[in-house]
Design an enzyme around this catalytic site. Structure first.
Site, short mmCIF file in Angstrom:
data_model
loop_
_atom_site.label_atom_id
_atom_site.label_comp_id
_atom_site.label_asym_id
_atom_site.label_seq_id
_atom_site.Cartn_x
_atom_site.Cartn_y
_atom_site.Cartn_z
N GLY A 236 -12.47 -4.34 1.42
CA GLY A 236 -13.89 -4.14 1.40
C GLY A 236 -14.38 -3.10 0.40
O GLY A 236 -15.39 -3.56 -0.10
N ARG B 173 0.75 -1.25 0.08
CA ARG B 173 -0.07 -0.04 -0.02
C ARG B 173 0.76 1.27 -0.03
O ARG B 173 0.38 2.23 -0.65
CB ARG B 173 -1.15 0.13 0.94
CG ARG B 173 -2.07 -0.87 0.81
CD ARG B 173 -3.26 -0.61 1.91
NE ARG B 173 -4.41 -1.42 1.55
CZ ARG B 173 -5.62 -1.68 2.26
NH1 ARG B 173 -5.48 -1.14 3.79
NH2 ARG B 173 -6.48 -2.14 2.12
C1 3PG Z 1 -9.00 -1.65 4.48
O1 3PG Z 1 -8.00 -2.08 4.98
O2 3PG Z 1 -9.73 -2.30 4.01
C2 3PG Z 1 -9.42 -0.33 4.60
O3 3PG Z 1 -8.16 0.71 5.06
C3 3PG Z 1 -10.40 0.09 5.37
O4 3PG Z 1 -10.48 -0.24 6.75
P1 3PG Z 1 -11.55 -0.57 7.55
O5 3PG Z 1 -12.28 -1.74 7.05
O6 3PG Z 1 -11.21 -0.48 8.85
O7 3PG Z 1 -12.48 0.94 7.00
#
Ligand code: 3PG
Ligand code: MG
Length: 405
Positions: A377, A36
């Site tokens: 997500g 990332r």
């Molecule tokens: C992830 O790692 O999918 C994103 O950074 C979002 O994180 P979160 O699911 O804690 O909102």
């Protein structure tokens, strides 16, 4: 693209609030994977080289609105400095005096990371006061965090409405890749969907089966589809309460003209552990004391045989228990086949979501797909066909100022 990019944006001497996703995976207090951070460097370099003062805002983990020392972004800022090969300053807070003082110290071309946005309850509440406090730092806003765009938070959504807002290079690449893969794919288009549970992928399978010509279902969720068709699955992981849903999904895919490939053979074992003795059996002949842990070689060959006719492929989820060899074989073989078809120029391949990056890394093909998203997500919600608030706001603004469709 219906949003502003960084093309032709004068940033010399400007304070740019860059929403990044510094939410890197941690293992025993160490950063587990730098991808990332690496993916962010083109945007940061472009801005810094052009003389911007780059102020990076990000969440990290889930501190739930209060400062949690182990969830400080300080060590991540240090790692970013290494990856970037350029000094990265750190501000003890996201907003307020400490942050304002750090911003005021910036010279043109400097880079600053603000403390975890989620230390403030206003972040997840998308509170206007926090968005306004963030906006005070900067002259313009650049969102490069596609992977956080499914969250309507102050730093992803609220602040975008308060400053001139642009998509960063990573956001742009991500949206272009995803758009080409699913919104208007070159056909025939296929999807490989794996993972453990149908229940978490109902909307995803529904949306994808309306958009592709061929859908391959693997992973433990294939067990549920097979069981729903009346096949004995022994001790395999499956969702007993999802049988009717699974049959509905197959009927919906058929109505949409999408062909579904379910495993016709399976790798089964009596125990789930690394190196456990295993055998290949036809789907329909899973012995009562075994569990299916991977799709079988005949199924892999079927899919490989279809690949030359496919132009676009989306992949989400491993097709077997890849973290526990030998149940990684089908995932590895398919990943390599997709990588080869991509290298031959025949196929556009886009992967992402959850375990997918780990599976492709394990297969050694991370750099050989057309695009591998590091979003979890957000990638899933995009596959579900949902509007992502962090992208939607860029589009709303783009449309309001008359760019794109
Ligand atoms: C992830 O790692 O999918 C994103 O950074 C979002 O994180 P979160 O699911 O804690 O909102
Ligand atoms: Mg997550």
């Amino acid at each position: 693209m219906p949003w502003r990019t960084l093309d032709n944006v004068p940033v010399q001497g400007k304070r740019v609030l860059l929403r990044a996703d510094l939410n890197v995976p941690m293992r025993e207090g160490q950063i587990g994977d730098l991808t990332r951070l690496e993916r962010l460097t083109p945007t940061i370099r472009e801005l810094a080289d052009a003389g911007a003062r780059v102020i990076i805002a990000s969440h990290f983990a889930r501190p739930k609105g209060k400062p949690v020392p182990e969830m400080s972004l300080r060590p991540v800022a240090a790692a970013l400095e290494q990856v970037l090969g350029h000094p990265v300053a750190f501000a003890e807070d996201t907003v307020g005096e400490a942050a304002a003082a750090a911003v005021a110290r910036l010279q043109d071309g400097d880079v600053l990371v603000l403390e975890n946005t989620r230390f403030h309850p206003g972040e997840e509440a998308n509170d206007t006061a926090l968005a306004e406090a963030l906006a005070l730092h900067a002259d313009l806003y650049v969102n490069d965090a596609f992977s956080a765009a499914h969250r309507a938070h102050a730093s992803t959504e609220g602040v975008a409405r308060l400053l001139p807002a642009h998509a960063g290079r990573l956001m742009q690449a991500e949206l272009e890749a995803l758009d080409a893969a699913l919104t208007d794919p070159e056909r025939p288009a296929a999807a490989i969907i794996g993972g453990a549970k149908i229940s978490t992928k109902l909307e995803l399978i529904g949306n994808v089966s309306r958009r592709v010509d061929l859908l391959v279902i693997g992973g433990a969720m294939a067990n549920t589809f097979l069981a729903a068709q009346g096949l004995p699955m022994g001790k395999s992981l499956q969702e007993l309460d999802m049988h009717a849903t699974a049959l509905d999904m197959l009927a919906m895919a058929k109505d949409a003209g999408c062909e579904v490939i379910l495993p016709r053979d399976l790798v089964v074992a009596r125990e789930f552990r690394e190196g456990a003795p295993s055998e290949v059996v036809p789907a329909g002949a899973v012995p009562a004391d075994t569990m299916a842990l991977d799709i079988g070689p005949e199924t892999v060959r079927d899919i490989e045989a279809r690949l030359p006719g496919i132009r676009t492929l989306v992949w989400n989820g491993p097709v077997g228990a890849f973290e526990t060899p030998p149940f990684d074989q089908a995932t590895n073989a398919l990943a390599r086949a997709v990588a080869e078809a991509t290298a031959a120029g025949r196929l556009r391949s886009v992967a992402g979501g959850g375990d997918t990056v780990a599976a492709l890394r394990h297969a050694g093909v991370m750099d050989e797909f057309s695009y591998v998203s590091t979003a979890g997500g957000a990638f899933l919600e995009w596959l579900e066909g949902k509007a992502l608030p962090g992208v939607q706001v860029l589009q709303d603004i783009g449309r309001a100022i008359g760019i794109g469709g």
